[in-house]
Design a protein around this motif. Structure first.
Motif, PDB file in Angstrom:
ATOM      1  N   TRP A  27      70.492  54.577  49.368  1.00 35.44           N
ATOM      2  CA  TRP A  27      71.596  53.683  49.003  1.00 35.44           C
ATOM      3  C   TRP A  27      72.557  54.368  48.030  1.00 35.44           C
ATOM      4  CZ3 TRP A  27      69.235  48.105  48.068  1.00 35.44           C
ATOM      5  CH2 TRP A  27      68.788  47.596  49.303  1.00 35.44           C
ATOM      6  N   LEU A  28      72.009  55.138  47.106  1.00 34.49           N
ATOM      7  CA  LEU A  28      72.858  55.829  46.135  1.00 34.49           C
ATOM      8  C   LEU A  28      73.615  56.990  46.774  1.00 34.49           C
ATOM      9  CD1 LEU A  28      70.458  55.899  43.067  1.00 34.49           C
ATOM     10  CD2 LEU A  28      72.677  54.757  43.154  1.00 34.49           C
ATOM     11  N   ARG A  29      73.011  57.606  47.778  1.00 32.41           N
ATOM     12  CA  ARG A  29      73.686  58.753  48.426  1.00 32.41           C
ATOM     13  C   ARG A  29      74.658  58.285  49.499  1.00 32.41           C
ATOM     14  NH1 ARG A  29      76.222  62.303  47.990  1.00 32.41           N
ATOM     15  NH2 ARG A  29      75.820  64.525  47.954  1.00 32.41           N
ATOM     16  N   TYR A  30      74.476  57.040  49.995  1.00 36.09           N
ATOM     17  CA  TYR A  30      75.359  56.489  51.019  1.00 36.09           C
ATOM     18  C   TYR A  30      75.859  55.105  50.587  1.00 36.09           C
ATOM     19  CZ  TYR A  30      73.655  60.189  54.124  1.00 36.09           C
ATOM     20  OH  TYR A  30      73.343  61.405  54.675  1.00 36.09           O
ATOM     21  N   PRO A  31      76.688  55.034  49.528  1.00 34.97           N
ATOM     22  CA  PRO A  31      77.224  53.734  49.099  1.00 34.97           C
ATOM     23  C   PRO A  31      78.092  53.121  50.190  1.00 34.97           C
ATOM     24  CG  PRO A  31      77.537  55.426  47.413  1.00 34.97           C
ATOM     25  CD  PRO A  31      77.127  56.132  48.663  1.00 34.97           C
ATOM     26  N   LEU A  32      78.147  51.800  50.205  1.00 34.07           N
ATOM     27  CA  LEU A  32      78.861  51.072  51.255  1.00 34.07           C
ATOM     28  C   LEU A  32      80.362  51.030  50.984  1.00 34.07           C
ATOM     29  CD1 LEU A  32      76.349  48.090  51.433  1.00 34.07           C
ATOM     30  CD2 LEU A  32      76.459  50.045  52.994  1.00 34.07           C
ATOM     31  N   VAL A  33      81.136  50.844  52.048  1.00 34.60           N
ATOM     32  CA  VAL A  33      82.592  50.668  51.916  1.00 34.60           C
ATOM     33  C   VAL A  33      83.058  49.365  52.555  1.00 34.60           C
ATOM     34  CG1 VAL A  33      83.141  53.119  51.728  1.00 34.60           C
ATOM     35  CG2 VAL A  33      83.009  52.077  53.999  1.00 34.60           C
ATOM     36  N   ASP A  34      82.151  48.684  53.240  1.00 40.07           N
ATOM     37  CA  ASP A  34      82.496  47.402  53.840  1.00 40.07           C
ATOM     38  C   ASP A  34      82.253  46.303  52.799  1.00 40.07           C
ATOM     39  OD1 ASP A  34      81.532  44.799  55.351  1.00 40.07           O
ATOM     40  OD2 ASP A  34      82.788  45.913  56.772  1.00 40.07           O
ATOM     41  N   LEU A  35      83.319  45.588  52.445  1.00 43.10           N
ATOM     42  CA  LEU A  35      83.241  44.600  51.369  1.00 43.10           C
ATOM     43  C   LEU A  35      82.198  43.527  51.654  1.00 43.10           C
ATOM     44  CD1 LEU A  35      84.418  43.680  48.677  1.00 43.10           C
ATOM     45  CD2 LEU A  35      86.169  42.421  49.933  1.00 43.10           C
ATOM     46  N   SER A  36      82.107  43.071  52.894  1.00 43.63           N
ATOM     47  CA  SER A  36      81.152  42.009  53.226  1.00 43.63           C
ATOM     48  C   SER A  36      79.706  42.506  53.083  1.00 43.63           C
ATOM     49  CB  SER A  36      81.391  41.491  54.644  1.00 43.63           C
ATOM     50  OG  SER A  36      81.208  42.525  55.599  1.00 43.63           O
ATOM     51  N   GLN A  37      79.452  43.754  53.449  1.00 45.30           N
ATOM     52  CA  GLN A  37      78.106  44.311  53.324  1.00 45.30           C
ATOM     53  C   GLN A  37      77.717  44.483  51.855  1.00 45.30           C
ATOM     54  OE1 GLN A  37      77.905  47.958  55.574  1.00 45.30           O
ATOM     55  NE2 GLN A  37      78.084  46.936  57.551  1.00 45.30           N
ATOM     56  N   ILE A  38      78.683  44.945  51.052  1.00 41.42           N
ATOM     57  CA  ILE A  38      78.411  45.106  49.620  1.00 41.42           C
ATOM     58  C   ILE A  38      78.086  43.756  48.995  1.00 41.42           C
ATOM     59  CG2 ILE A  38      79.365  45.837  47.394  1.00 41.42           C
ATOM     60  CD1 ILE A  38      81.203  47.753  48.959  1.00 41.42           C
ATOM     61  N   ASP A  39      78.916  42.758  49.317  1.00 41.32           N
ATOM     62  CA  ASP A  39      78.699  41.431  48.733  1.00 41.32           C
ATOM     63  C   ASP A  39      77.383  40.816  49.197  1.00 41.32           C
ATOM     64  OD1 ASP A  39      80.853  41.177  47.022  1.00 41.32           O
ATOM     65  OD2 ASP A  39      82.197  40.388  48.560  1.00 41.32           O
ATOM     66  N   ALA A  40      76.991  41.081  50.437  1.00 40.91           N
ATOM     67  CA  ALA A  40      75.715  40.552  50.934  1.00 40.91           C
ATOM     68  C   ALA A  40      74.552  41.139  50.131  1.00 40.91           C
ATOM     69  CB  ALA A  40      75.551  40.871  52.416  1.00 40.91           C
ATOM     70  N   ARG A  41      74.627  42.427  49.854  1.00 43.84           N
ATOM     71  CA  ARG A  41      73.570  43.070  49.070  1.00 43.84           C
ATOM     72  C   ARG A  41      73.576  42.545  47.638  1.00 43.84           C
ATOM     73  NH1 ARG A  41      73.235  49.496  49.538  1.00 43.84           N
ATOM     74  NH2 ARG A  41      72.768  48.920  51.705  1.00 43.84           N
ATOM     75  N   LEU A  42      74.770  42.399  47.053  1.00 43.36           N
ATOM     76  CA  LEU A  42      74.879  41.879  45.687  1.00 43.36           C
ATOM     77  C   LEU A  42      74.417  40.426  45.600  1.00 43.36           C
ATOM     78  CD1 LEU A  42      78.309  43.440  44.625  1.00 43.36           C
ATOM     79  CD2 LEU A  42      76.062  44.033  43.720  1.00 43.36           C
ATOM     80  N   ASP A  43      74.688  39.637  46.662  1.00 45.73           N
ATOM     81  CA  ASP A  43      74.202  38.253  46.710  1.00 45.73           C
ATOM     82  C   ASP A  43      72.682  38.215  46.607  1.00 45.73           C
ATOM     83  OD1 ASP A  43      76.726  37.168  46.919  1.00 45.73           O
ATOM     84  OD2 ASP A  43      76.667  36.953  49.099  1.00 45.73           O
ATOM     85  N   ALA A  44      72.037  39.107  47.352  1.00 46.32           N
ATOM     86  CA  ALA A  44      70.574  39.141  47.357  1.00 46.32           C
ATOM     87  C   ALA A  44      70.036  39.553  45.989  1.00 46.32           C
ATOM     88  CB  ALA A  44      70.082  40.113  48.437  1.00 46.32           C
ATOM     89  N   VAL A  45      70.671  40.545  45.381  1.00 46.78           N
ATOM     90  CA  VAL A  45      70.247  40.976  44.045  1.00 46.78           C
ATOM     91  C   VAL A  45      70.459  39.844  43.044  1.00 46.78           C
ATOM     92  CG1 VAL A  45      70.700  42.590  42.156  1.00 46.78           C
ATOM     93  CG2 VAL A  45      70.678  43.424  44.515  1.00 46.78           C
TER      94      VAL A  45
END
Length: 874
Positions: A313-331
């Protein structure tokens, strides 16, 4: 000279070695692996073992060395670490059943990328072997970790993208076609990877037809459409050749490789290898250790597979806003549901590395202990699933049915002993009660011990020999041992079997019958246990796709709950992601640096960047004040946010960024003959040529590796270029000692000046570590030198020279005649006035005084202070 005499065994050796010329051949002979000729000479040096010879008394002795079969793993690791291939040649038939010489075959070739053993791998780092194909202008790239089954494919027409990606993958081994062995691009990649092992294989393996057939046959599909890579022809060449290479070296089923994942670099935030290293994400560049790196602070995963995913995850950070927010929602949910998070993490402690466990079982590199670890992991799932059912985020929801895996766990529980032996060839793996035939054989072995004890007691009584013992060894089997002194008293029915110095050994008809029965029972027991073990292994292999799905899901859960735990422990906040070009970090902190100082003493800083007015921040201030820390913490905040982490700040609004460039510090690359300045300029060129309006650029002290005037000119031009890039500019943090660059804010509308504040007191400076608006008025180099321990006389002399330089009157009398002569010869005009005159210092202080607010006493004190200042600089 006599010719080397070739025995049947050596003829067999030569025949096998001919097929593995590039490998050190481990030739199994009984309980040892033997090496001969050049292999023995190399191995004896690398492994620090004795070099001997097989036929010492003949004219041509054969160099030979050997290692114990059971200790081979450690020796193999040492050879692999020195970039040697090892071919394992085992006895593939029972010597008792062999007619003539025992049949031997190479069962596996071990290379740096072909490792399955846990003891030889870092549990939290993938061990990739990569493959590169080149067809015209198109590069294909594929990577495979046989220890986990991860298999990926990509392609591009841009060489720099291939180089960046191969450095991001960091493979242990790279496979390339023989025809590309001397290709300029491949040589460049090889040079960039340094000591990574390269294997060059037959060109046919890279043909599109053979590669596609290899992949289709492996996945049992009619096309590659289902994997989304049917049109990636160069990628298919790389992936097919790689799969073929792995199968040829491992000689085992790769059924744990169940999919091929296509991807593009542009699907993720791109951060080149140099920038990534400059941020100390995985390794502290100063020490080369994990301690002091970001990963040491934020990896709180409970499983090895979770640790590997976190790195990914650290070596391949996301650029799709919806995917980032989905991961942040879970955290975010995991942060709020604290009790459930803690229970989940506690359960995860009992889950083994299912990815590598499944791979070893599938490739038959396992023992019964792997089965037990799998059972315990599967048995933990129902409780974990129950806890996760309280979460609402879809990332915590596992859709697959676990009933088959529960049945599998029950099978292992019924069949496999709780604490089985490490070897599968000694018996003791299978529980009593699972197989009636095996139970009978076990009973014979157990009853045998009581029989021997009874026999010994009876013989002692019958013969009157109290020292009589019934014993066993692997060479002579069962026997009766009597001391020499008592040997005259043995019955005539005893048949002498062996004479020792102090004892005689005998056999009897009764003991012979017993021996045959017990030894046959033991051999039959081992064979039957192996058969049962294999049946269970094949049953596990059938369920391996489901096990891998569970492993993938658990890895995600492990990462999400670990990130939440880190956020709670370190007071991180959820970043608010946007596509508006705004990066606002309020009271941001460096996640590593704040851990190295006393609690409460870290000074947070705020940064605001946008595309309209605050696009480029010129940051000035003395060394040691904290400029580099501010720069790095901003870049790390963006990296963490797009990886799905909460961030160290009071508030963070982060615009989704396509690339992050970090140019801080530089060192000579002596191996390639590059100076500090050349390295700096090459890294800067990479930024200039690849930055886009959606990127973040972080640059520190550009131009200091050359003359002052050249450095200022280059730094100035770079800032102008970044400001005007694509007519819209790029968000940039630019730290510099060149105060002349602060004038850019009057020329370029989106440039703003900031400095790291310091406080002066009695010619001393106090670092405040606070980023404030405006340019720094001084560099405070002499004060920093004093803090570093430079002797007083040098400090005093430096101040005198600085005063002369600032006033424009060089003190020629105080310098050497040679220097004076050179200075007198210099008639060229000054390019820029770099230093302020003393009167300017006074003027600037006066400008900052609010006269109307001063009391008479404060005015007198201020006047006295100015007099002292003038005296110091004169």
């Amino acid at each position: 000279m006599s010719e080397l005499k070739s025995t049947p065994m050596m003829s067999q050796y030569f025949s096998i070695k001919e097929q593995y010329k590039d490998s050190i051949l481990f030739f199994r002979m009984g309980d040892f692996y033997e090496m001969f000729f050049e292999d023995a000479e190399i191995a004896s040096k690398v492994l620090d073992i004795t070099l001997t010879s097989r036929n010492k008394n003949e004219d041509i002795p054969v160099p030979m060395c050997g290692i114990p079969y059971k200790a081979a793993e450690a020796y193999i690791a040492r050879l692999i670490s020195r970039d040697y291939k090892v071919a394992i040649c085992d006895q593939v038939e029972d010597p008792k059943n062999a007619k003539g010489i025992v049949r031997r075959e190479v069962v596996r070739v071990i290379t740096p990328g072909m490792i399955l053993e846990d003891t030889l791998l870092d549990a939290r780092i993938n061990n990739f072997v990569a493959s590169i194909s080149k067809n015209g202008e198109v590069f294909g790239l594929s990577c495979l970790d046989i220890s986990t089954g991860t298999f990926r494919i990509s392609e591009t027409t841009v060489f720099e993208d291939v180089l960046d990606e191969i450095l991001r993958i960091k493979p242990s081994e790279v496979v390339v076609s023989e025809k590309n062995k001397d290709d300029g691009d491949i040589l460049c990649i090889k040079k960039s990877l340094g000591s990574v092992y390269f294997s060059f294989i037959n060109d046919n393996s890279f043909s599109i037809r053979n590669s596609r057939d290899t992949l289709l046959n492996h996945f049992s599909t009619r096309s590659l459409e289902g994997f989304g890579c049917e049109d990636l022809q160069s990628g298919i060449c790389a992936a097919g050749a790689l799969l073929s290479y792995v199968k040829e070296t491992q000689m085992k089923s790769l059924s744990h490789v169940t999919g091929l994942v296509p991807y593009r670099s542009s699907d993720f935030l791109i951060i080149d290898d140099s920038s990534f290293r400059n941020l100390d994400v995985f390794v502290n560049q100063r020490t080369g250790q994990k301690t002091g790196a970001l990963i040491d602070i934020i990896d709180m995963t409970m499983t090895p597979m979770g640790g590997r995913l976190l790195r990914n995850w650290l070596r391949y950070p996301l650029v799709d806003l919806s995917q980032i927010d989905a991961r942040l929602d879970a955290v975010d949910e995991a942060v709020r549901l604290r009790a459930e998070r803690e229970i989940s993490r506690n359960i995860l402690k009992s889950v083994a590395d299912l990815e590598r466990l499944g791979s070893r079982i599938t490739m038959n590199r396992c023992s019964a202990r792997e089965f037990v670890a799998l059972k315990r992991s599967l048995n933990a799932l129902p409780e974990l699933w129950m806890v996760l059912s309280t979460f609402e985020s879809p990332l915590f929801d596992f859709q697959e049915n676990l009933s088959d895996l529960s049945i599998l766990a029950d099978l292992i529980d019924q069949a496999i002993a709780e604490d089985p032996p490490a070897s599968i060839n000694e018996g003791g793996m299978i529980k009593e009660g699972y197989n009636s035939e095996l139970d009978e054989l076990i009973s014979i072995s157990r009853d045998g011990k009581s029989f021997l004890a009874k026999l010994e007691a009876e013989e002692k009584e019958k013969t009157g020999i109290s020292s009589l013992k019934v014993k066993y060894n692997r060479v002579f089997g069962y026997f009766i041992e009597v001391s020499k002194a008592a040997s005259e008293n043995v019955p005539a029915s005893y048949v002498r079997k062996q004479t020792l110095v102090n004892a005689e050994r005998y056999i009897t008809d009764e003991l012979k019958v017993f021996e045959t029965k017990v030894l046959n029972a033991y051999e039959e027991r081992v064979a039957l246990e192996l058969a049962i073990f294999e049946d269970i292994r094949l049953e596990i292999v059938k369920h391996n796709p489901s096990i891998l799905k569970v492993a993938s899901f658990i890895s995600n859960i492990d990462c999400l709950t670990a990130i939440a735990q880190v956020a709670e422990d370190n007071d991180y906040v959820r970043p608010i992601m946007n596509n508006d070009g705004i990066i606002r970090i309020e009271d941001g902190r460096h996640p590593v640096v704040e851990k190295t100082i006393d609690a409460g003493k870290y000074v947070p800083n705020s940064i605001y960047l946008d595309n309209n007015e605050n696009q480029i921040l010129i940051i000035t201030g003395p060394n040691m004040a904290g400029k580099s820390t501010v720069l790095r913490q901003a870049a790390l905040t963006v990296l963490m946010a797009q990886s799905g982490f909460f961030v160290p700040a009071a508030r963070a609004d982060i615009s989704v960024t396509d690339r992050v460039f970090v140019r801080v510090g530089a060192s000579d690359n002596l191996a390639s003959g590059q100076s500090t300045f050349m390295v700096e300029m090459e890294e800067t060129a990479n930024i200039i040529n690849n930055a886009t309006p959606s990127s973040l650029v972080v640059m520190d002290e550009i131009g200091r590796g050359t003359s002052t005037f050249d450095g200022i000119s280059i730094a100035w031009a770079i800032v102008e270029y970044l400001h005007d890039l694509s007519a819209s500019g790029v968000k940039t943090l630019f730290a510099t000692h060149y105060h002349e660059l602060t004038e850019l804010d009057a020329i370029k509308p989106r440039v703003k000046n900031f400095n790291i504040a310091v406080k002066e007191w009695n010619d001393e400076i106090i670092f405040l570590h606070r980023l404030v608006e405006g340019g720094a008025s001084r560099s405070y180099g002499i004060q920093v030198a004093r803090l570093a321990g430079i002797p007083h006389e040098i400090i005093a002399r430096s101040k005198k020279i600085l005063t002369n330089l600032e006033s424009g009157s060089h003190d020629l009398r105080s310098v050497s005649q040679g220097t004076q002569a050179r200075m007198q010869k210099q008639s060229r005009p000054r390019q820029l006035e770099l230093f302020r005159k003393p009167e300017n210092v006074v003027v600037e202080i006066l400008k900052g005084i609010d006269i109307l607010s001063l009391t008479p006493l404060e005015a007198l004190n201020k006047l006295s202070e100015l007099k002292e200042k003038i005296r110091d600089i004169r």
